[in-house]
Design a protein around this motif. Structure first.
Motif, PDB file in Angstrom:
ATOM      1  N   ASP A   1      -3.378  -6.723   5.302  1.00 14.13           N
ATOM      2  CA  ASP A   1      -3.706  -6.783   3.875  1.00 14.13           C
ATOM      3  C   ASP A   1      -5.016  -6.072   3.540  1.00 14.13           C
ATOM      4  O   ASP A   1      -5.369  -5.926   2.375  1.00 14.13           O
ATOM      5  CB  ASP A   1      -3.719  -8.227   3.357  1.00 14.13           C
TER       6      ASP A   1
ATOM      7  N   SER B   1      -9.060 -11.285   1.752  1.00 16.91           N
ATOM      8  CA  SER B   1      -8.121 -11.221   2.867  1.00 16.91           C
ATOM      9  C   SER B   1      -7.796 -12.618   3.378  1.00 16.91           C
ATOM     10  O   SER B   1      -8.640 -13.519   3.367  1.00 16.91           O
ATOM     11  CB  SER B   1      -8.699 -10.376   4.007  1.00 16.91           C
ATOM     12  N   ARG B   2      -6.586 -12.772   3.870  1.00 15.61           N
ATOM     13  CA  ARG B   2      -6.165 -14.032   4.493  1.00 15.61           C
ATOM     14  C   ARG B   2      -6.142 -13.827   6.009  1.00 15.61           C
ATOM     15  O   ARG B   2      -7.012 -13.171   6.545  1.00 15.61           O
ATOM     16  CB  ARG B   2      -4.833 -14.485   3.904  1.00 15.61           C
TER      17      ARG B   2
ATOM     18  N   ILE C   1      -9.723  -6.493   0.415  1.00 12.31           N
ATOM     19  CA  ILE C   1      -8.319  -6.183   0.661  1.00 12.31           C
ATOM     20  C   ILE C   1      -7.933  -4.908  -0.078  1.00 12.31           C
ATOM     21  O   ILE C   1      -8.605  -4.472  -1.010  1.00 12.31           O
ATOM     22  CB  ILE C   1      -7.392  -7.342   0.246  1.00 12.31           C
TER      23      ILE C   1
ATOM     24  N   MET D   1       5.154  -6.670   3.226  1.00  8.78           N
ATOM     25  CA  MET D   1       4.468  -7.349   4.319  1.00  8.78           C
ATOM     26  C   MET D   1       5.167  -8.667   4.652  1.00  8.78           C
ATOM     27  O   MET D   1       5.315  -9.026   5.823  1.00  8.78           O
ATOM     28  CB  MET D   1       3.010  -7.601   3.955  1.00  8.78           C
ATOM     29  N   ARG D   2       5.597  -9.396   3.620  1.00  9.22           N
ATOM     30  CA  ARG D   2       6.323 -10.646   3.862  1.00  9.22           C
ATOM     31  C   ARG D   2       7.620 -10.383   4.615  1.00  9.22           C
ATOM     32  O   ARG D   2       7.984 -11.130   5.542  1.00  9.22           O
ATOM     33  CB  ARG D   2       6.605 -11.350   2.531  1.00  9.22           C
TER      34      ARG D   2
ATOM     35  N   HIS E   1       0.734 -12.149  -2.647  1.00 12.61           N
ATOM     36  CA  HIS E   1       0.693 -11.335  -3.855  1.00 12.61           C
ATOM     37  C   HIS E   1       1.999 -10.545  -4.036  1.00 12.61           C
ATOM     38  O   HIS E   1       2.638 -10.143  -3.048  1.00 12.61           O
ATOM     39  CB  HIS E   1      -0.485 -10.380  -3.796  1.00 12.61           C
TER      40      HIS E   1
ATOM     41  N   GLN F   1       2.716  -7.419  -2.060  1.00 11.37           N
ATOM     42  CA  GLN F   1       2.789  -7.560  -0.606  1.00 11.37           C
ATOM     43  C   GLN F   1       4.182  -7.956  -0.118  1.00 11.37           C
ATOM     44  O   GLN F   1       4.341  -8.411   1.016  1.00 11.37           O
ATOM     45  CB  GLN F   1       1.762  -8.588  -0.135  1.00 11.37           C
TER      46      GLN F   1
ATOM     47  N   LEU G   1       0.644 -15.834   4.295  1.00 13.65           N
ATOM     48  CA  LEU G   1      -0.217 -14.708   4.651  1.00 13.65           C
ATOM     49  C   LEU G   1      -0.335 -13.695   3.521  1.00 13.65           C
ATOM     50  O   LEU G   1      -1.414 -13.134   3.290  1.00 13.65           O
ATOM     51  CB  LEU G   1       0.323 -14.007   5.901  1.00 13.65           C
ATOM     52  N   PHE G   2       0.766 -13.439   2.854  1.00 16.27           N
ATOM     53  CA  PHE G   2       0.828 -12.347   1.870  1.00 16.27           C
ATOM     54  C   PHE G   2       1.424 -12.868   0.562  1.00 16.27           C
ATOM     55  O   PHE G   2       2.603 -12.635   0.272  1.00 16.27           O
ATOM     56  CB  PHE G   2       1.652 -11.196   2.433  1.00 16.27           C
TER      57      PHE G   2
ATOM     58  N   VAL H   1      -1.112  -0.808  -1.172  1.00 14.50           N
ATOM     59  CA  VAL H   1      -0.335  -1.567  -0.192  1.00 14.50           C
ATOM     60  C   VAL H   1       0.896  -0.766   0.212  1.00 14.50           C
ATOM     61  O   VAL H   1       1.730  -0.431  -0.631  1.00 14.50           O
ATOM     62  CB  VAL H   1       0.088  -2.931  -0.762  1.00 14.50           C
TER      63      VAL H   1
END
Length: 300
Positions: A243, A236-237, A267, A165-166, A159, A162, A156-157, A273
Protein backbone atom coordinates in the motif's frame (compact mmCIF):
# COMPACT_ATOMS: atom_id res chain seq x y z
CA UNK A 1 14.31 -21.95 -11.25
CA UNK A 2 15.35 -25.18 -9.48
CA UNK A 3 14.95 -26.04 -5.85
CA UNK A 4 18.13 -25.73 -3.81
CA UNK A 5 19.05 -28.48 -1.36
CA UNK A 6 19.97 -27.13 2.08
CA UNK A 7 20.12 -30.51 3.83
CA UNK A 8 16.76 -31.74 5.06
CA UNK A 9 14.72 -29.51 2.76
CA UNK A 10 14.82 -27.93 -0.67
CA UNK A 11 14.01 -24.23 -1.00
CA UNK A 12 12.61 -22.54 -4.08
CA UNK A 13 14.85 -19.57 -4.82
CA UNK A 14 14.90 -16.89 -7.47
CA UNK A 15 17.59 -14.30 -8.13
CA UNK A 16 17.49 -10.96 -9.96
CA UNK A 17 19.86 -8.16 -10.85
CA UNK A 18 23.55 -7.61 -10.18
CA UNK A 19 25.51 -5.91 -7.44
CA UNK A 20 25.83 -6.42 -3.69
CA UNK A 21 23.62 -9.31 -2.54
CA UNK A 22 20.32 -8.47 -0.87
CA UNK A 23 18.24 -11.25 0.74
CA UNK A 24 14.47 -10.65 0.77
CA UNK A 25 12.34 -12.62 3.25
CA UNK A 26 8.57 -12.81 2.84
CA UNK A 27 5.74 -12.76 5.38
CA UNK A 28 3.35 -15.27 6.89
CA UNK A 29 1.26 -17.29 4.48
CA UNK A 30 3.05 -15.95 1.44
CA UNK A 31 6.18 -16.45 -0.64
CA UNK A 32 8.90 -14.52 -2.42
CA UNK A 33 6.09 -13.03 -4.49
CA UNK A 34 5.66 -10.54 -1.62
CA UNK A 35 8.42 -8.51 -3.28
CA UNK A 36 6.83 -8.11 -6.71
CA UNK A 37 6.61 -4.31 -6.37
CA UNK A 38 10.19 -3.95 -5.14
CA UNK A 39 12.03 -6.21 -7.61
CA UNK A 40 12.18 -3.80 -10.60
CA UNK A 41 13.52 -0.92 -8.49
CA UNK A 42 16.01 -2.78 -6.31
CA UNK A 43 17.39 -5.13 -8.98
CA UNK A 44 19.03 -2.12 -10.65
CA UNK A 45 21.52 -1.83 -7.78
CA UNK A 46 21.50 -5.18 -5.98
CA UNK A 47 21.58 -8.87 -6.67
CA UNK A 48 18.30 -9.95 -5.11
CA UNK A 49 18.06 -13.39 -3.51
CA UNK A 50 14.37 -14.24 -3.09
CA UNK A 51 13.61 -17.58 -1.38
CA UNK A 52 10.37 -19.18 -0.27
CA UNK A 53 10.77 -20.34 3.34
CA UNK A 54 10.28 -24.03 4.09
CA UNK A 55 6.62 -24.93 4.06
CA UNK A 56 5.78 -21.81 2.05
CA UNK A 57 5.22 -21.10 -1.62
CA UNK A 58 7.02 -23.58 -3.85
CA UNK A 59 9.53 -24.80 -1.26
CA UNK A 60 9.25 -28.27 0.22
CA UNK A 61 7.07 -28.96 3.25
CA UNK A 62 8.93 -31.46 5.41
CA UNK A 63 7.07 -32.82 8.46
CA UNK A 64 7.66 -31.47 11.92
CA UNK A 65 7.27 -28.13 13.65
CA UNK A 66 8.72 -24.87 12.37
CA UNK A 67 10.64 -22.19 14.25
CA UNK A 68 11.96 -18.72 13.49
CA UNK A 69 15.43 -19.93 14.49
CA UNK A 70 15.04 -22.84 12.08
CA UNK A 71 13.98 -20.56 9.21
CA UNK A 72 17.05 -18.39 9.86
CA UNK A 73 19.31 -21.44 9.93
CA UNK A 74 17.81 -22.53 6.60
CA UNK A 75 18.72 -19.19 5.06
CA UNK A 76 22.23 -19.31 6.50
CA UNK A 77 22.62 -22.69 4.79
CA UNK A 78 21.25 -21.20 1.57
CA UNK A 79 23.81 -18.38 1.71
CA UNK A 80 26.52 -21.01 2.23
CA UNK A 81 25.29 -22.88 -0.84
CA UNK A 82 25.36 -19.67 -2.85
CA UNK A 83 28.86 -18.78 -1.58
CA UNK A 84 27.56 -15.46 -0.24
CA UNK A 85 29.73 -14.39 2.67
CA UNK A 86 28.08 -11.03 3.39
CA UNK A 87 24.73 -9.56 2.44
CA UNK A 88 22.04 -7.11 3.45
CA UNK A 89 18.63 -8.48 4.39
CA UNK A 90 15.09 -7.11 4.31
CA UNK A 91 12.23 -8.94 6.00
CA UNK A 92 8.51 -8.21 5.95
CA UNK A 93 6.22 -9.19 8.85
CA UNK A 94 7.21 -12.75 9.87
CA UNK A 95 10.14 -12.33 7.49
CA UNK A 96 11.33 -9.45 9.66
CA UNK A 97 11.56 -11.81 12.61
CA UNK A 98 13.52 -14.28 10.49
CA UNK A 99 15.79 -11.48 9.26
CA UNK A 100 16.55 -10.30 12.79
CA UNK A 101 17.13 -13.88 13.95
CA UNK A 102 19.57 -14.39 11.07
CA UNK A 103 21.41 -11.20 12.06
CA UNK A 104 21.64 -12.50 15.64
CA UNK A 105 22.80 -15.96 14.62
CA UNK A 106 25.41 -14.66 12.16
CA UNK A 107 26.07 -11.04 13.09
CA UNK A 108 29.25 -10.67 11.01
CA UNK A 109 27.49 -11.89 7.89
CA UNK A 110 24.66 -9.34 7.74
CA UNK A 111 25.82 -5.92 6.58
CA UNK A 112 22.49 -4.09 6.91
CA UNK A 113 19.13 -5.12 8.33
CA UNK A 114 15.65 -3.84 7.51
CA UNK A 115 12.41 -5.02 9.09
CA UNK A 116 8.97 -3.98 7.85
CA UNK A 117 6.09 -4.10 10.35
CA UNK A 118 7.94 -6.52 12.57
CA UNK A 119 9.02 -6.79 16.20
CA UNK A 120 11.84 -8.59 18.05
CA UNK A 121 9.30 -10.55 20.12
CA UNK A 122 5.95 -12.11 19.27
CA UNK A 123 5.44 -13.88 22.57
CA UNK A 124 1.76 -13.83 23.53
CA UNK A 125 2.38 -11.71 26.64
CA UNK A 126 -0.50 -9.23 26.37
CA UNK A 127 -4.22 -9.69 25.99
CA UNK A 128 -4.22 -7.89 22.63
CA UNK A 129 -1.53 -10.19 21.26
CA UNK A 130 -3.39 -13.21 22.66
CA UNK A 131 -6.61 -12.06 20.99
CA UNK A 132 -4.86 -11.43 17.67
CA UNK A 133 -3.15 -14.82 17.71
CA UNK A 134 -6.09 -16.98 18.81
CA UNK A 135 -8.59 -15.26 16.52
CA UNK A 136 -6.25 -15.76 13.57
CA UNK A 137 -5.77 -19.44 14.35
CA UNK A 138 -9.50 -20.00 14.91
CA UNK A 139 -10.46 -18.30 11.66
CA UNK A 140 -8.19 -20.56 9.63
CA UNK A 141 -9.47 -23.69 11.35
CA UNK A 142 -13.16 -22.75 11.10
CA UNK A 143 -13.39 -20.79 7.86
CA UNK A 144 -10.51 -22.26 5.87
CA UNK A 145 -7.78 -20.41 4.08
CA UNK A 146 -9.72 -18.71 1.31
CA UNK A 147 -12.44 -17.18 3.49
CA UNK A 148 -9.85 -16.19 6.09
CA UNK A 149 -7.79 -14.56 3.34
CA UNK A 150 -10.81 -12.51 2.28
CA UNK A 151 -11.12 -11.13 5.81
CA UNK A 152 -7.38 -10.45 5.98
CA UNK A 153 -7.53 -8.66 2.64
CA UNK A 154 -10.30 -6.33 3.80
CA UNK A 155 -8.36 -5.51 6.94
CA UNK A 156 -5.09 -4.84 5.12
CA UNK A 157 -6.50 -2.93 2.17
CA UNK A 158 -9.82 -1.25 3.11
CA UNK A 159 -9.86 1.52 0.51
CA UNK A 160 -11.90 1.23 -2.73
CA UNK A 161 -8.82 1.81 -4.90
CA UNK A 162 -7.12 -1.21 -3.26
CA UNK A 163 -9.51 -3.82 -4.67
CA UNK A 164 -6.74 -5.46 -6.71
CA UNK A 165 -4.63 -5.77 -3.54
CA UNK A 166 -7.51 -7.49 -1.73
CA UNK A 167 -7.90 -9.92 -4.60
CA UNK A 168 -4.20 -10.68 -4.48
CA UNK A 169 -4.40 -11.56 -0.76
CA UNK A 170 -7.22 -14.01 -1.53
CA UNK A 171 -5.18 -15.54 -4.35
CA UNK A 172 -1.91 -15.87 -2.40
CA UNK A 173 -2.94 -16.59 1.18
CA UNK A 174 -6.18 -18.28 0.13
CA UNK A 175 -4.17 -20.66 -2.02
CA UNK A 176 -1.91 -21.70 0.85
CA UNK A 177 -2.32 -24.94 2.77
CA UNK A 178 -3.75 -24.51 6.27
CA UNK A 179 -1.36 -26.75 8.21
CA UNK A 180 1.95 -25.15 7.08
CA UNK A 181 0.35 -21.73 7.64
CA UNK A 182 -0.60 -22.65 11.20
CA UNK A 183 2.87 -24.07 11.84
CA UNK A 184 4.39 -20.76 10.75
CA UNK A 185 1.99 -18.82 12.97
CA UNK A 186 2.92 -21.00 15.96
CA UNK A 187 6.60 -20.50 15.23
CA UNK A 188 6.14 -16.73 15.29
CA UNK A 189 4.16 -16.79 18.55
CA UNK A 190 6.91 -18.87 20.19
CA UNK A 191 9.75 -16.55 19.16
CA UNK A 192 11.43 -13.89 21.28
CA UNK A 193 14.84 -12.31 20.73
CA UNK A 194 14.61 -9.66 23.45
CA UNK A 195 17.49 -11.07 25.51
CA UNK A 196 19.84 -11.42 22.51
CA UNK A 197 19.54 -8.03 20.83
CA UNK A 198 23.05 -7.03 21.89
CA UNK A 199 24.43 -9.68 19.51
CA UNK A 200 23.38 -7.71 16.43
CA UNK A 201 26.18 -5.74 14.78
CA UNK A 202 24.64 -4.39 11.59
CA UNK A 203 22.91 -1.02 11.16
CA UNK A 204 19.13 -1.48 11.32
CA UNK A 205 16.05 0.25 9.95
CA UNK A 206 12.52 -0.41 11.16
CA UNK A 207 9.86 0.62 8.62
CA UNK A 208 6.44 0.83 10.25
CA UNK A 209 2.93 1.37 8.95
CA UNK A 210 0.99 3.96 10.92
CA UNK A 211 -1.94 1.55 11.40
CA UNK A 212 -0.08 -1.75 11.63
CA UNK A 213 -1.37 -4.53 13.91
CA UNK A 214 1.04 -3.48 16.65
CA UNK A 215 1.21 0.11 17.83
CA UNK A 216 3.88 2.66 17.00
CA UNK A 217 4.67 3.26 20.66
CA UNK A 218 5.84 -0.33 21.07
CA UNK A 219 7.85 -0.16 17.87
CA UNK A 220 9.54 3.06 18.94
CA UNK A 221 10.51 1.50 22.28
CA UNK A 222 12.09 -1.45 20.51
CA UNK A 223 13.85 0.84 18.01
CA UNK A 224 15.38 2.82 20.88
CA UNK A 225 16.46 -0.37 22.64
CA UNK A 226 18.08 -1.72 19.48
CA UNK A 227 19.59 1.63 18.41
CA UNK A 228 17.70 1.22 15.14
CA UNK A 229 16.45 3.96 12.87
CA UNK A 230 12.68 4.02 12.45
CA UNK A 231 10.48 5.56 9.80
CA UNK A 232 6.67 5.61 9.88
CA UNK A 233 4.55 5.45 6.73
CA UNK A 234 1.46 7.58 7.22
CA UNK A 235 -1.81 5.83 6.39
CA UNK A 236 -0.19 2.46 5.84
CA UNK A 237 -1.48 -0.69 7.50
CA UNK A 238 0.33 -4.01 7.76
CA UNK A 239 0.93 -4.48 4.03
CA UNK A 240 3.31 -1.54 3.65
CA UNK A 241 5.26 -3.00 0.67
CA UNK A 242 1.92 -3.08 -1.16
CA UNK A 243 0.00 0.00 0.00
CA UNK A 244 3.08 2.27 0.11
CA UNK A 245 5.20 1.02 -2.78
CA UNK A 246 6.99 4.29 -3.52
CA UNK A 247 7.72 5.03 0.14
CA UNK A 248 8.96 1.49 0.78
CA UNK A 249 11.22 1.43 -2.25
CA UNK A 250 12.91 4.79 -1.79
CA UNK A 251 13.28 4.64 1.99
CA UNK A 252 14.84 1.18 2.06
CA UNK A 253 17.00 1.90 -0.98
CA UNK A 254 18.33 5.03 0.76
CA UNK A 255 19.15 3.04 3.89
CA UNK A 256 20.90 0.28 1.96
CA UNK A 257 22.96 2.86 0.09
CA UNK A 258 23.84 4.74 3.30
CA UNK A 259 22.01 7.85 2.12
CA UNK A 260 19.81 10.19 4.14
CA UNK A 261 16.43 8.64 4.90
CA UNK A 262 13.42 10.49 3.49
CA UNK A 263 10.76 11.97 5.75
CA UNK A 264 7.08 12.49 5.05
CA UNK A 265 6.46 8.91 3.94
CA UNK A 266 2.84 8.00 3.13
CA UNK A 267 0.72 5.45 1.31
CA UNK A 268 0.34 5.62 -2.43
CA UNK A 269 -2.37 7.93 -3.70
CA UNK A 270 -5.48 6.22 -5.15
CA UNK A 271 -4.42 6.96 -8.72
CA UNK A 272 -0.99 5.39 -8.01
CA UNK A 273 -2.32 2.05 -6.75
CA UNK A 274 -1.44 -0.59 -9.35
CA UNK A 275 -4.03 -3.06 -10.57
CA UNK A 276 -1.45 -5.80 -10.97
CA UNK A 277 2.24 -6.38 -10.20
CA UNK A 278 4.74 -5.01 -12.72
CA UNK A 279 6.70 -7.32 -14.96
CA UNK A 280 9.52 -8.96 -13.02
CA UNK A 281 13.10 -8.26 -14.11
CA UNK A 282 14.94 -11.05 -15.86
CA UNK A 283 15.96 -13.80 -13.48
CA UNK A 284 19.61 -14.58 -12.86
CA UNK A 285 20.19 -18.30 -13.05
CA UNK A 286 21.85 -20.01 -10.12
CA UNK A 287 24.58 -22.28 -11.44
CA UNK A 288 25.57 -25.79 -10.37
CA UNK A 289 22.23 -26.48 -8.73
CA UNK A 290 22.87 -30.21 -8.88
CA UNK A 291 25.93 -29.92 -6.68
CA UNK A 292 25.96 -32.02 -3.53
CA UNK A 293 25.25 -30.34 -0.18
CA UNK A 294 28.45 -28.71 1.05
CA UNK A 295 29.59 -27.63 -2.41
CA UNK A 296 29.19 -23.93 -3.13
CA UNK A 297 26.68 -22.67 -5.64
CA UNK A 298 28.22 -19.68 -7.38
CA UNK A 299 26.20 -16.79 -8.73
CA UNK A 300 27.08 -15.96 -12.34
Amino acid sequence: MPLIDIGDCRLFVRAYGAGPPLLLIHGLGSSGDDWAFQLPAWSRQFQLIVPDLRGCGRSERPPGSYSIAGFAADLASLLDRLAIQHCAVVGFSMGGAVALELALQQPQRISRLVTINSLPSYRVDHWRKALEYHVQMALVRVLGMRRSAALIGKRLFPHPAQQAMRERVIEVIGGSLAEPYLRCARALADWCAADRLHQRQSPMLMLAGEFDYTGLEEKRRWAQQMAAQIRVVAGSRHGTPFDAIQATNRCIEAFLCDAELPDGLSIDAPHEVPREPPASPQEVLLSSVAAAPGEALVMP
